[in-house]
Design a protein around this motif. Structure first.
Motif, mmCIF file in Angstrom:
data_model
loop_
_atom_site.group_PDB
_atom_site.id
_atom_site.type_symbol
_atom_site.label_atom_id
_atom_site.label_comp_id
_atom_site.label_asym_id
_atom_site.label_seq_id
_atom_site.Cartn_x
_atom_site.Cartn_y
_atom_site.Cartn_z
ATOM 1 N N LYS A 142 -21.181 -22.412 77.422
ATOM 2 C CA LYS A 142 -21.438 -23.181 78.803
ATOM 3 C C LYS A 142 -23.129 -24.085 79.222
ATOM 4 O O LYS A 142 -23.880 -23.151 78.438
ATOM 5 N N GLY B 115 -20.825 -25.160 85.855
ATOM 6 C CA GLY B 115 -20.975 -25.882 84.470
ATOM 7 C C GLY B 115 -19.719 -26.299 84.111
ATOM 8 O O GLY B 115 -18.927 -26.121 84.251
ATOM 9 N N ARG C 109 -24.999 -25.161 81.541
ATOM 10 C CA ARG C 109 -24.978 -25.142 83.711
ATOM 11 C C ARG C 109 -26.238 -26.027 83.956
ATOM 12 O O ARG C 109 -27.212 -27.222 82.820
#
Length: 361
Positions: free
Chosen positions: A285, A61, A287
């Motif tokens: 993050k 990610g 992803r």
């Protein structure tokens, strides 16, 4: 703490043996990290499972941050002197007074800024090397952001920080000025830059700093900038804001961010008691499955119904990295300055962590 490291960007741990000393009084643990070590065997399996889940979630990610910080490496290199031991005692004393015997000069504040943003303001930042700012960052005039143009780990900054420095690349400063003129927020702290890295650049550096901040770069005295409590402010017609604080602290930086009108990626309550021992912070993050936010609480306080607001409209889930259990989160949709937000109400124990995601599996 492991969770502190992961919330700071670590996503892989290799266990290794502890330092060994053949004097018995200095050996506090057997050097073997395995189930055979009676000091570790009881919790090692649970720890390994926990770390494995963190690795699986946080590897891959791309990192998300709204705030870019110019890494002051050019300034650090400009004052550090190699091979000082061959100098006279008088030269050594002079170098010590000027801060050239340290790895960082006395007025460098970039490490303080990192601690304030990460642990007090709870805003994640990305340090930008001067070469990266020159070669891989570009201003988007329409969206008023400075974009990091990496193929995979790209980011968009609404805010740029210039830490204390006397030396700056003229090319960096020109790009920062372009960002401000497009409507971006620029914040400088401590010593303003007034020197370039090449001969003949100092004059233009000083001129650009005066134009950008409305402040004399050598003295910090306000020229045509608006004076606020603890900082000065220069604005333009496209919404650009250039703020300068000669003696920065957390309160001043918080006020600068609050007055900007920007909606940041993740917002915690501004005043959270009980965080003097340990930290409460996060990493975001993105992803392929969606967004995940790792929240780490290394304090000695349990939080109940703690409101954490993320930018965007999501249906949040809570992932427990200790048990693997997934559940729907208690949340409320909202809006701030015309931007949709989602406030998630977290219950998180002392010295515990969890994930917020917008995907259920």
């Amino acid at each position: 703490y492991t969770m502190d490291d992961y919330a700071s960007g670590v996503n892989y741990i290799v266990p290794h043996a502890l330092w060994f000393d053949n004097r018995k009084e200095n050996v506090f643990y057997p050097t073997e990290l395995s189930y055979r070590n009676p000091r570790l065997s009881g919790g090692l399996k649970d720890y390994n499972t926990y770390v494995s889940r963190l690795n699986s979630m946080l590897q891959g990610g791309r990192h998300v941050a709204d705030i870019g910080v110019l890494y002051p490496i050019d300034y650090l290199e400009s004052v550090f002197v190699m091979d000082m031991q061959n100098n006279s005692e008088e030269q050594m004393e002079q170098a010590n007074r000027e801060g050239r015997l340290r790895c960082s000069p006395a007025d460098a504040d970039y490490q303080d800024l990192l601690g304030w943003f990460s642990y007090e303001l709870r805003k994640d930042v990305t340090f930008l090397h001067p070469e990266v700012l020159d070669e891989r960052c570009a201003v988007d005039q329409k969206s008023k952001v400075m974009g990091l143009k990496n193929k995979n780990n790209y980011e968009q900054y609404t805010t740029l920080i210039i830490p204390a420095m006397k030396v700056i690349r003229l090319s960096n400063l020109r790009k920062i000025m372009e960002f401000y003129k497009a409507g971006g927020l620029v914040v400088a702290t401590g010593q303003l830059p007034w020197k370039g890295i090449c001969q003949g650049e100092d004059g233009e550096v000083k001129e650009l700093i005066r134009e950008l901040f409305g402040v004399d770069p050598e003295t910090g005295k306000a020229l045509d900038a608006e004076r606020r409590q603890g900082f000065t402010l220069k604005k333009n017609q496209l919404g650009g804001r250039a703020c300068y604080s000669q003696i920065p602290d957390v309160r001043i930086l918080r006020e600068i961010l609050n007055q900007s009108g920007l909606v940041y990626d993740v917002e915690f309550p501004q005043d959270i008691p009980g965080c003097s021992k340990g930290h409460l912070h996060y990493i975001h993050k993105k992803r392929t499955e969606g967004n995940l936010y790792f929240i780490a609480n290394t304090t000695e306080r349990k939080f109940e119904s703690l409101p954490v607001t993320v930018r965007g409209s999501i249906v949040p889930y809570l992932w427990n990295p200790y048990t693997g259990y997934i559940e729907k989160a208690d949340y409320k949709a909202g809006e701030k300055n015309g931007v949709k937000t989602t406030t998630v109400f977290l219950t998180i124990g002392e010295k515990k962590s969890l994930f917020i995601t917008d995907f259920p599996s």
